[in-house]
Design an enzyme around this catalytic site. Structure first.
Site, PDB file in Angstrom:
ATOM      1  N   CYS A 209       0.858  -1.188   0.000  1.00  0.00           N
ATOM      2  CA  CYS A 209       0.000   0.000   0.000  1.00  0.00           C
ATOM      3  C   CYS A 209       0.894   1.239   0.000  1.00  0.00           C
ATOM      4  O   CYS A 209       1.745   1.393   0.871  1.00  0.00           O
ATOM      5  CB  CYS A 209      -0.881  -0.008   1.243  1.00  0.00           C
ATOM      6  SG  CYS A 209      -1.602   1.620   1.548  1.00  0.00           S
TER       7      CYS A 209
ATOM      8  N   GLU B  10       8.903  -1.439 -11.377  1.00  0.00           N
ATOM      9  CA  GLU B  10       7.586  -1.327 -12.021  1.00  0.00           C
ATOM     10  C   GLU B  10       6.455  -0.994 -11.042  1.00  0.00           C
ATOM     11  O   GLU B  10       5.528  -1.776 -10.835  1.00  0.00           O
ATOM     12  CB  GLU B  10       7.259  -2.606 -12.788  1.00  0.00           C
ATOM     13  CG  GLU B  10       8.101  -2.779 -14.021  1.00  0.00           C
ATOM     14  CD  GLU B  10       7.557  -3.818 -14.993  1.00  0.00           C
ATOM     15  OE1 GLU B  10       6.811  -4.709 -14.573  1.00  0.00           O
ATOM     16  OE2 GLU B  10       7.878  -3.718 -16.193  1.00  0.00           O
TER      17      GLU B  10
ATOM     18  N   CYS C 142      -5.406   4.582   2.703  1.00  0.00           N
ATOM     19  CA  CYS C 142      -5.494   5.337   1.457  1.00  0.00           C
ATOM     20  C   CYS C 142      -6.701   6.276   1.503  1.00  0.00           C
ATOM     21  O   CYS C 142      -6.637   7.408   1.026  1.00  0.00           O
ATOM     22  CB  CYS C 142      -5.568   4.390   0.255  1.00  0.00           C
ATOM     23  SG  CYS C 142      -3.951   3.658  -0.119  1.00  0.00           S
TER      24      CYS C 142
ATOM     25  N   GLU D  60      14.570  -2.973 -19.639  1.00  0.00           N
ATOM     26  CA  GLU D  60      14.320  -4.410 -19.778  1.00  0.00           C
ATOM     27  C   GLU D  60      13.759  -4.722 -21.152  1.00  0.00           C
ATOM     28  O   GLU D  60      12.954  -3.969 -21.690  1.00  0.00           O
ATOM     29  CB  GLU D  60      13.264  -4.881 -18.761  1.00  0.00           C
ATOM     30  CG  GLU D  60      13.688  -4.911 -17.329  1.00  0.00           C
ATOM     31  CD  GLU D  60      12.551  -5.438 -16.432  1.00  0.00           C
ATOM     32  OE1 GLU D  60      11.679  -6.173 -16.921  1.00  0.00           O
ATOM     33  OE2 GLU D  60      12.543  -5.088 -15.244  1.00  0.00           O
TER      34      GLU D  60
HETATM   35  C1  GLA Z   1       8.796  -6.920 -15.622  1.00  0.00           C
HETATM   36  C2  GLA Z   1       9.575  -6.935 -14.332  1.00  0.00           C
HETATM   37  C3  GLA Z   1      10.607  -7.993 -14.269  1.00  0.00           C
HETATM   38  C4  GLA Z   1      10.134  -9.273 -14.899  1.00  0.00           C
HETATM   39  C5  GLA Z   1       9.681  -9.014 -16.299  1.00  0.00           C
HETATM   40  C6  GLA Z   1       9.242 -10.269 -17.029  1.00  0.00           C
HETATM   41  O1  GLA Z   1       9.257  -6.049 -16.541  1.00  0.00           O
HETATM   42  O2  GLA Z   1      10.152  -5.692 -14.050  1.00  0.00           O
HETATM   43  O3  GLA Z   1      10.935  -8.187 -12.914  1.00  0.00           O
HETATM   44  O4  GLA Z   1       9.087  -9.797 -14.138  1.00  0.00           O
HETATM   45  O5  GLA Z   1       8.590  -8.144 -16.263  1.00  0.00           O
HETATM   46  O6  GLA Z   1       8.824  -9.968 -18.346  1.00  0.00           O
HETATM   47 ZN    ZN Z   2      -3.777   1.563   0.809  1.00  0.00          ZN
END
Ligand code: GLA
Ligand code: ZN
Length: 675
Positions: free
Chosen positions: A117, A152, A162, A310
């Site tokens: 969270c 990510e 929240c 990536e």
């Molecule tokens: C994302 C994540 C990674 C991995 C890739 C797999 O981009 O950042 O840790 O899980 O996906 O495609």
């Molecule tokens: Zn929350």
């Protein structure tokens, strides 16, 4: 001008590497293999929080110390992650506030990742503490080239913390309940609030039918803003923590796949030292769609350095069908990233794990464990090539004279709108214009509503539904001073609060466009209208604006229905420039034609005239020019050279009018020096 991300001598090459998942005895062999593949950059420590902090007050860095030492010994640069994208199980047990509550109101238990969270006091306290400890401990490693905060970021949380934080956020934004009631239009359906505590989060239990369907657009819109900012705050707090010890190390977080809806990446870009993102196209994505993602992600940095954080060297694991990248495609897409501005080509992942959900995700080092694989060979060949290329292209700028406007809040508002059509998808319309430009090899910068439009010759803003304060003035000035502006149906309807600008559509854009849109007709998917433009007939579908000219000229009229004969495409001469309006959704051939004409008139030219399927993108630094030719086709193509140049990849020189043979999936980087 674009800027270099690192003072390195070459395009960085490497990616996510997780030695903590393997016995130590295997590490040196990994190093041998990675060096054999010409890899020089390791993204380390992405998911090690549980290992680094086994309990409340205990931290264990011994393993990471060894990994950092190994990287250093092997002359690897490190992009050091803070590990805060997956909280430890003990923490979830002891402090359940770290767990999210989902859209349906279900409080999650421990599991998966990217799931803390953002307003959890526990998450904020311990994530920041870990980031700070890492920075303190490793501050003297001069091979750390970047901080990779969390991983990510994304998603939403609807927990009580929240909700409380949302009220605080609203108080700051609106100051008084009167103002909040006005902006939220609460007189509709008896929603008047008399106390801040009465306000609840808009979710499945409250305003929403589904995630995309809400009865209270502005409340839902504010929640999205708040959620994006809450998560951004987490990033910013870790940013500050690592900067305390390593003020000169640039900081990023890897943004998700191209256009990720939940986070307003343009706001995020302001707080990142360099922009990085993860490119995982699906089997269906065109090369224009990938190019769009690169341009969009680069654009959120407004000229900040840009890297590909990536991509898979071969297959993914999370698509329904995980097709291999065909021979040459990994190289082609890597250069495509560089062509669009990337100064690094990084993979997920350098080595495949043996368990859990990513064990079949492509990697440089496969389960076979040696270098005799197709993927390894391709990675190593590209690595050798990047070594040879050295610092040539680093920091060179793009040359776009066309800007495409893309705005997250606009996106949210368009797709929350109840009516006129559920088929209206912002990205689809954006892609129609982007593709028309890209397939003609016309360079594009993707800008936001706040961006400075100075210097562009053409600005295209598909479905500029929400006009935020000042955007109309910027467009007005841009056109008055000679720019060409293009927008479409369903534009200018609402202000930044999703409240209709009354007096006639397209609201604040009306004088610039010289039209009044009286009605908008939504057509079922099976039904089409049509119009003739410059001698060709094109379809009109989904939405058809019915409009009046108020100074604009009609360029095409509908052919059918009760509005047959009324304008569908218009052009208004405004100041020194022109404002175009496309009142419907048409087909690719139309967009191509319109864009070509406008660009030609403005002397905006393609980077090169190349056969269809060959992408041409230019970067330049002072008088040095680099023209990338990327053949996405299944067959070789011939390209006529329009000047003397040298291909940096093959080393071959070409003279004007000579033919360059570009193999299927082949790449050339032509360099010349402008006299
Ligand atoms: C994302 C994540 C990674 C991995 C890739 C797999 O981009 O950042 O840790 O899980 O996906 O495609
Ligand atoms: Zn929350």
């Amino acid at each position: 001008m674009w800027r270099k991300v690192w003072e390195t001598e070459k395009i960085a090459y490497g990616g996510d590497y997780n030695p903590e998942q393997w016995p130590e005895e295997t590490w040196e062999e990994d190093m041998r293999l990675l060096k054999l593949a010409h890899i020089d950059t390791l993204t380390l420590n992405v998911f090690s929080w549980a290992a680094l902090q086994p309990s409340e007050d205990e931290y264990r860095f011994e393993k990471l110390d060894k990994i950092m030492e190994m990287a250093k010994r092997n002359h690897m640069n490190v992009c050091l992650a803070t590990s805060t994208a997956a909280h430890p199980a003990w923490m979830a047990k002891k402090y359940p506030d770290i767990l999210r509550t989902d859209f349906k109101g279900i409080k999650r238990k421990f599991g998966a990742r990217h799931n803390s969270c953002p307003n959890s006091p526990t998450y904020r306290k311990y994530s920041v503490r870990l980031a700070e400890k890492l920075a303190e401990r490793y501050q003297n490693y001069d091979n750390i080239v970047g901080w990779h905060i969390a991983n990510e970021y994304g998603g939403e949380c609807y927990c009580e913390n929240c909700e409380k934080a949302f009220r605080v956020w609203l108080r700051k934004r609106y100051e008084t309940l009167e103002e909040l009631n006005r902006v939220w239009n609460t007189s509709f359906w008896g929603h008047t609030f008399y106390d801040w505590e009465e306000i609840v989060l808009p979710d499945h239990r409250t305003e929403h039918f589904t995630e995309d369907l809400t009865t209270a657009q502005t409340i839902s819109l504010d929640y999205r803003r708040f959620n994006s900012e809450s998560i951004l705050d987490c990033f910013r707090m870790e940013y500050e923590a690592v900067k305390k010890y390593t003020p000169d190390v640039p900081v990023t977080t890897n943004l998700m796949e191209g256009a990720y809806k939940a986070l307003d990446y343009r706001k995020w870009g302001k707080f990142m030292d360099f922009i990085s993102w993860d490119n995982y196209p699906s089997n269906e994505d065109s090369f224009s769609r990938i190019a769009f993602s690169h341009d969009l992600m680069r654009g959120v940095g407004d000229g900040k350095p840009f890297v590909l954080m990536e991509q898979t060297p071969s297959a993914q694991n999370w698509q329904p069908v995980n097709t291999l990248k065909r021979p040459g495609v990994m190289r082609l897409w890597s250069y495509q990233a560089v062509a669009h501005g990337a100064d690094a080509v990084l993979f997920f992942q350098l080595k495949r794990s043996i368990g859990s959900c990513e064990k079949y995700h492509g990697a440089v080092i496969d389960h076979a464990g040696h270098e005799n694989t197709r993927v390894f060979r391709e990675v190593a060949e590209l690595g050798a090539e990047l070594d040879k290329l050295g610092g040539e292209i680093l920091g060179a700028s793009g040359a776009a004279e066309v800007a495409l406007m893309f705005d997250w809040e606009n996106w949210w508002a368009i797709e929350y709108s109840a009516g006129p059509s559920v088929y209206l998808k912002y990205l689809d319309e954006i892609m129609k214009y982007y593709t028309a430009l890209h397939e003609q090899n016309i360079a594009v910068d993707i800008v936001g509503q706040e961006s400075n439009l100075f210097g562009y010759k053409v600005v295209i803003a598909p479905i500029l539904y929400m006009t935020k304060p000042g955007v109309d003035d910027r467009i007005r000035k841009f056109v008055q001073e000679g720019g060409n502006f293009v927008t479409t149906f369903f534009s200018g309807y609402v202000d930044e609060n999703d409240l209709v600008v009354i007096g006639g559509y397209p609201g604040r854009l009306r004088d610039i466009l010289g039209i009044w849109v009286e009605e908008i007709d939504a057509l079922p998917e099976s039904k089409k209208n049509s119009f003739v433009y410059k001698g060709n007939t094109y379809s009109a579908g989904m939405l058809c604006d019915i409009m009046h000219l108020e100074g604009a000229k009609s360029l095409a009229e509908y052919q059918e229905d009760f509005y047959a004969g009324t304008p569908v495409v218009t052009c208004n001469s405004f100041g020194e420039g022109y404002a175009y309006y496309v009142g419907t959704r048409s087909e690719d051939a139309f967009y191509k034609k319109l864009i070509q004409e406008i660009c030609e008139k403005q002397q905006v030219y393609p980077a090169a005239f190349a056969p269809s399927g060959v992408e041409a993108v230019e970067r330049f630094r002072n008088n040095e020019h680099y023209l990338f030719l990327l053949n996405h086709n299944e067959a070789g193509e011939e390209i006529l050279m329009f000047r003397d140049c040298v291909d940096l990849l093959s080393g071959r020189s070409y003279q004007e009018k000579e033919t360059l043979n570009l193999a299927a999936k082949g790449v050339a980087i032509l360099k010349w020096i402008e006299e």
